[in-house]
Motif scaffolding. Structure first.
Motif, mmCIF file in Angstrom:
data_model
loop_
_atom_site.group_PDB
_atom_site.id
_atom_site.type_symbol
_atom_site.label_atom_id
_atom_site.label_comp_id
_atom_site.label_asym_id
_atom_site.label_seq_id
_atom_site.Cartn_x
_atom_site.Cartn_y
_atom_site.Cartn_z
ATOM 1 N N HIS A 165 53.363 31.817 17.305
ATOM 2 C CA HIS A 165 52.447 32.602 18.136
ATOM 3 C C HIS A 165 52.543 32.195 19.603
ATOM 4 O O HIS A 165 52.534 33.057 20.493
ATOM 5 C CB HIS A 165 51.013 32.453 17.640
ATOM 6 N N CYS A 201 53.749 34.640 22.742
ATOM 7 C CA CYS A 201 52.937 34.864 23.947
ATOM 8 C C CYS A 201 53.723 34.513 25.214
ATOM 9 O O CYS A 201 53.721 35.270 26.188
ATOM 10 C CB CYS A 201 51.656 34.029 23.881
ATOM 11 N N ARG A 238 56.334 45.142 13.647
ATOM 12 C CA ARG A 238 55.312 44.427 12.867
ATOM 13 C C ARG A 238 55.936 43.801 11.623
ATOM 14 O O ARG A 238 55.682 42.651 11.300
ATOM 15 C CB ARG A 238 54.178 45.358 12.463
ATOM 16 N N GLY A 255 43.040 34.131 22.976
ATOM 17 C CA GLY A 255 43.115 35.543 22.638
ATOM 18 C C GLY A 255 44.473 36.190 22.883
ATOM 19 O O GLY A 255 44.612 37.398 22.733
ATOM 20 N N CYS A 256 45.468 35.400 23.262
ATOM 21 C CA CYS A 256 46.803 35.946 23.484
ATOM 22 C C CYS A 256 47.287 36.631 22.214
ATOM 23 O O CYS A 256 47.138 36.098 21.115
ATOM 24 C CB CYS A 256 47.761 34.832 23.884
ATOM 25 N N ASP A 257 47.846 37.804 22.365
ATOM 26 C CA ASP A 257 48.333 38.543 21.199
ATOM 27 C C ASP A 257 49.753 38.991 21.464
ATOM 28 O O ASP A 257 50.038 39.557 22.512
ATOM 29 C CB ASP A 257 47.427 39.744 20.941
ATOM 30 N N CYS A 258 50.609 38.753 20.537
ATOM 31 C CA CYS A 258 52.014 39.144 20.642
ATOM 32 C C CYS A 258 52.138 40.642 20.387
ATOM 33 O O CYS A 258 51.708 41.128 19.337
ATOM 34 C CB CYS A 258 52.824 38.344 19.627
#
Length: 144
Positions: free
Chosen positions: A36, A40, A54, A136-139
């Protein structure tokens, strides 16, 4: 949450594990925290790149990094792929020993090897893109 919280949990589990399940979970948490975090930071450095699919995002990230011209990106890809293999072994190979990078390791040895690779990977990542990913970083992923 911050992605490296998974990594730090993996470190604690590796240090204080009292069961094989906890040692295996340590390897898994180390991997996911780094996966993760790398995702990011990858998009921090390459914000214009298309989202990852996904389905298959784990290997897609390895391939994206490996296809970039910088040696840092390729080093990250190789180490991340090694961590991915260790996570797969820890989660899915429930035998007494596992095969990683043409080595036969028991679970205690797997944890030690994972800690070494993870530490090296985090240092390489810091050289590539300094500074921990934000809360809260989202790939970015595309529905595929």
């Amino acid at each position: 949450m911050r992605p490296l919280e998974f990594y730090r949990l993996g470190l604690r589990l590796a240090e204080f594990a009292s069961s094989e399940a906890e040692r295996r979970t340590a390897v898994s948490r180390l991997y996911y925290g780094l996966h993760h975090e790398i995702c990011c930071r990858y998009f921090r450095e390459y914000p214009e790149d298309a989202p990852l699919p996904r389905n298959g995002r784990h290997i897609a990230l390895v391939h994206r990094l490996g296809g970039k011209p910088g040696t840092g990106e390729r080093d990250i890809a190789l180490k991340l792929n090694s961590m991915r293999q260790m996570r797969n072994a820890a989660d899915y190979e429930l035998k007494r020993t596992v095969q990683i990078d043409q080595r036969t390791l028991n679970i205690d040895q797997l944890v030690v090897f994972a800690l070494i690779v993870a530490n090296d990977l985090l240092a390489t990542l810091e050289d590539f893109s300094p500074g921990e990913a934000a809360d809260g970083c989202d790939c970015p992923t595309a529905r595929v």
